[in-house]
Scaffold this motif. Structure first.
Motif, PDB file in Angstrom:
ATOM      1  N   GLY A  73     -10.994 -10.377  -1.976  1.00 33.31           N
ATOM      2  CA  GLY A  73      -9.941  -9.509  -2.326  1.00 33.31           C
ATOM      3  C   GLY A  73      -8.888  -9.149  -1.439  1.00 33.31           C
ATOM      4  N   GLU A  74      -9.289  -9.201  -0.125  1.00 31.01           N
ATOM      5  CA  GLU A  74      -8.429  -8.564   0.812  1.00 31.01           C
ATOM      6  C   GLU A  74      -7.695  -9.604   1.636  1.00 31.01           C
ATOM      7  N   PRO A  75      -6.546  -9.463   2.262  1.00 31.49           N
ATOM      8  CA  PRO A  75      -5.683 -10.591   2.800  1.00 31.49           C
ATOM      9  C   PRO A  75      -6.055 -10.957   4.173  1.00 31.49           C
ATOM     10  N   ASP A  76      -5.728 -12.107   4.489  1.00 30.28           N
ATOM     11  CA  ASP A  76      -5.876 -12.713   6.091  1.00 30.28           C
ATOM     12  C   ASP A  76      -4.842 -11.972   6.789  1.00 30.28           C
ATOM     13  N   TYR A  77      -4.790 -12.018   7.992  1.00 25.49           N
ATOM     14  CA  TYR A  77      -3.844 -11.603   9.067  1.00 25.49           C
ATOM     15  C   TYR A  77      -3.879 -12.304  10.274  1.00 25.49           C
ATOM     16  N   ALA A 113       6.503 -24.041   6.401  1.00 29.70           N
ATOM     17  CA  ALA A 113       6.609 -22.999   7.120  1.00 29.70           C
ATOM     18  C   ALA A 113       6.471 -21.591   6.716  1.00 29.70           C
ATOM     19  N   SER A 114       5.963 -20.738   7.638  1.00 31.88           N
ATOM     20  CA  SER A 114       6.039 -19.133   7.295  1.00 31.88           C
ATOM     21  C   SER A 114       6.657 -18.677   8.474  1.00 31.88           C
ATOM     22  N   ASN A 115       7.981 -17.888   8.268  1.00 35.35           N
ATOM     23  CA  ASN A 115       8.482 -16.799   9.339  1.00 35.35           C
ATOM     24  C   ASN A 115       7.487 -15.812   9.505  1.00 35.35           C
ATOM     25  N   LEU A 116       7.754 -15.375  10.752  1.00 38.16           N
ATOM     26  CA  LEU A 116       6.743 -14.084  11.047  1.00 38.16           C
ATOM     27  C   LEU A 116       7.404 -12.972  10.246  1.00 38.16           C
ATOM     28  N   SER A 117       8.587 -12.991   9.915  1.00 36.13           N
ATOM     29  CA  SER A 117       9.341 -11.774   9.191  1.00 36.13           C
ATOM     30  C   SER A 117      10.501 -12.624   8.316  1.00 36.13           C
ATOM     31  N   GLU A 118      10.753 -11.967   7.234  1.00 36.46           N
ATOM     32  CA  GLU A 118      11.583 -12.461   6.576  1.00 36.46           C
ATOM     33  C   GLU A 118      13.086 -11.787   6.995  1.00 36.46           C
ATOM     34  N   ILE A 119      13.029 -10.696   7.684  1.00 35.98           N
ATOM     35  CA  ILE A 119      14.415  -9.949   8.162  1.00 35.98           C
ATOM     36  C   ILE A 119      14.190  -9.859   9.645  1.00 35.98           C
ATOM     37  N   PRO A 120      15.194  -9.692  10.366  1.00 35.76           N
ATOM     38  CA  PRO A 120      15.119  -9.840  11.875  1.00 35.76           C
ATOM     39  C   PRO A 120      14.315  -8.310  12.155  1.00 35.76           C
ATOM     40  N   ARG A 121      13.578  -8.369  13.111  1.00 38.39           N
ATOM     41  CA  ARG A 121      12.578  -7.576  13.516  1.00 38.39           C
ATOM     42  C   ARG A 121      12.222  -7.672  15.268  1.00 38.39           C
ATOM     43  N   CYS A 122      12.404  -6.837  15.927  1.00 37.65           N
ATOM     44  CA  CYS A 122      12.493  -6.806  17.249  1.00 37.65           C
ATOM     45  C   CYS A 122      10.897  -6.819  17.532  1.00 37.65           C
ATOM     46  N   PRO A 178       8.239  -6.453  24.351  1.00 40.33           N
ATOM     47  CA  PRO A 178       7.376  -6.815  25.235  1.00 40.33           C
ATOM     48  C   PRO A 178       6.109  -6.039  25.448  1.00 40.33           C
ATOM     49  N   GLY A 179       5.141  -6.566  25.645  1.00 41.55           N
ATOM     50  CA  GLY A 179       3.555  -5.829  25.893  1.00 41.55           C
ATOM     51  C   GLY A 179       3.067  -5.122  24.619  1.00 41.55           C
ATOM     52  N   CYS A 180       3.581  -5.740  23.514  1.00 41.85           N
ATOM     53  CA  CYS A 180       3.119  -5.111  22.146  1.00 41.85           C
ATOM     54  C   CYS A 180       2.582  -6.081  21.411  1.00 41.85           C
ATOM     55  N   CYS A 181       1.397  -5.576  20.565  1.00 47.67           N
ATOM     56  CA  CYS A 181       0.887  -6.426  19.603  1.00 47.67           C
ATOM     57  C   CYS A 181       1.417  -6.336  18.237  1.00 47.67           C
ATOM     58  N   TYR A 182       1.863  -7.362  17.513  1.00 48.38           N
ATOM     59  CA  TYR A 182       2.326  -7.292  15.957  1.00 48.38           C
ATOM     60  C   TYR A 182       1.352  -8.099  15.176  1.00 48.38           C
ATOM     61  N   ALA A 183       1.374  -7.850  13.830  1.00 47.93           N
ATOM     62  CA  ALA A 183       0.700  -8.701  13.021  1.00 47.93           C
ATOM     63  C   ALA A 183       1.435  -9.027  11.598  1.00 47.93           C
ATOM     64  N   LEU A 232      -0.975   0.127  13.273  1.00 52.37           N
ATOM     65  CA  LEU A 232       0.202   0.812  13.639  1.00 52.37           C
ATOM     66  C   LEU A 232       1.254   0.336  12.476  1.00 52.37           C
ATOM     67  N   PRO A 233       1.565   1.025  11.287  1.00 55.41           N
ATOM     68  CA  PRO A 233       2.186   0.303  10.308  1.00 55.41           C
ATOM     69  C   PRO A 233       3.753  -0.260  10.616  1.00 55.41           C
ATOM     70  N   LEU A 234       4.187   0.326  11.721  1.00 51.77           N
ATOM     71  CA  LEU A 234       5.453  -0.420  12.296  1.00 51.77           C
ATOM     72  C   LEU A 234       5.344  -1.900  12.894  1.00 51.77           C
ATOM     73  N   CYS A 235       4.180  -2.034  13.296  1.00 45.57           N
ATOM     74  CA  CYS A 235       3.818  -3.272  13.993  1.00 45.57           C
ATOM     75  C   CYS A 235       3.057  -4.100  12.869  1.00 45.57           C
ATOM     76  N   LEU A 236       3.044  -3.856  11.728  1.00 46.16           N
ATOM     77  CA  LEU A 236       2.367  -4.586  10.878  1.00 46.16           C
ATOM     78  C   LEU A 236       3.703  -5.264   9.595  1.00 46.16           C
ATOM     79  N   PHE A 237       3.871  -6.641   9.939  1.00 46.50           N
ATOM     80  CA  PHE A 237       4.916  -7.161   8.703  1.00 46.50           C
ATOM     81  C   PHE A 237       4.178  -7.785   7.559  1.00 46.50           C
ATOM     82  N   GLU A 238       4.895  -7.598   6.495  1.00 42.33           N
ATOM     83  CA  GLU A 238       4.475  -8.221   5.233  1.00 42.33           C
ATOM     84  C   GLU A 238       5.349  -9.701   5.055  1.00 42.33           C
ATOM     85  N   VAL A 239       4.768 -10.803   4.788  1.00 46.65           N
ATOM     86  CA  VAL A 239       5.362 -11.995   4.391  1.00 46.65           C
ATOM     87  C   VAL A 239       4.778 -12.371   3.274  1.00 46.65           C
TER      88      VAL A 239
END
Length: 180
Positions: free
Chosen positions: A50-54, A85-94, A97-102, A118-125
Motif C-alpha cells: 500500500g505504499e509507493p516506490d521512490y 517515459a517519466s519526467n522527474l517533475s511535471e513542472i520546472p523545478r531546480c 548542486p550538492g543536494c538530493c531529490y526524490a 525534506l518536503p521541498l526535495c520530494l516531487f510527486e509524479v
C-alpha cells in the motif's frame, strides 16, 4: 550555473495566516544536465504493501538542473523493451548542486513514513517506470536523449544479514561515481 538564495524572516505568514514551510529558498538558471551530473542515489523498489516506490537522485554537477527536462525509463533486459517515459517533475523545478531529490507517486505517504524527508526535495509524479522487486534497470536521459546515469539493481544487493528487504531501500554508500 550560479545558485542564488532568498530568505524571509521567521514567523512570516500569508494572507490566510499560514506560516511558511521554509524561510529560505535556493534557485538558479538551469542548464542541460550532462552525463554523470545527476546520479541515482537511492531506490525503494519493494515498499511495504500500500505504499509507493521512490527514486532519489543526487546532483553532483555543480550546476542547477531542471527536473522537468530529465526523463526516466526502465528497461526489461530479457526483452529489451522500455517503459513509457517519466519526467522527474511535471513542472520546472531546480535541482540544486550538492543536494538530493526524490520522486514518488504519493508524496504525502512518503513524508508520513519518513518524517525526516525534506518536503521541498520530494516531487510527486503521475507515474514511475516499472521497478520489479527482484531486479530492475533504470536509465536517466536529458532532453537531447543523452544518457545521464544508469543503474541496474537486484534484490540480492541488500545487506545479507537483513531479515527481509520489504520496505528497505538500496542506497549508495558514497554520492560519487557512476551508478552503473
Amino acid at each position: 550555473g550560479k545558485v542564488l538564495s532568498i530568505s524571509a524572516g521567521d514567523g512570516l505568514r500569508d494572507f490566510a495566516g499560514n506560516l511558511m514551510d521554509s524561510n529560505e529558498y535556493s534557485f538558479g538558471l538551469p542548464v542541460d544536465a550532462v552525463p554523470g551530473g545527476i546520479l541515482f542515489n537511492e531506490l525503494l523498489f519493494n515498499p511495504f504493501p500500500g505504499e509507493p516506490d521512490y527514486i532519489e537522485f543526487y546532483n553532483r554537477s555543480g550546476k542547477v538542473a531542471d527536473a522537468s527536462s530529465l526523463i526516466l525509463f526502465s528497461v526489461n533486459d530479457e526483452t529489451a523493451d522500455t517503459s513509457s517515459a517519466s519526467n522527474l517533475s511535471e513542472i520546472p523545478r531546480c535541482i540544486i548542486p550538492g543536494c538530493c531529490y526524490a520522486i514518488t507517486t504519493d508524496r504525502k505517504s512518503v513524508i508520513d513514513r519518513y518524517p525526516s524527508a525534506l518536503p521541498l526535495c520530494l516531487f510527486e509524479v503521475s507515474h514511475l517506470p516499472s521497478m520489479p522487486d527482484d531486479r530492475g534497470h533504470l536509465i536517466l536521459f536529458n532532453r537531447k536523449l543523452e544518457k545521464i546515469d544508469e543503474v541496474v539493481y537486484e534484490e540480492d544487493m541488500h545487506y545479507s544479514l537483513l531479515g527481509g528487504s520489504e520496505g528497505i531501500s538500496l542506497e549508495k554508500v558514497r554520492e560519487v561515481g557512476s551508478s552503473a
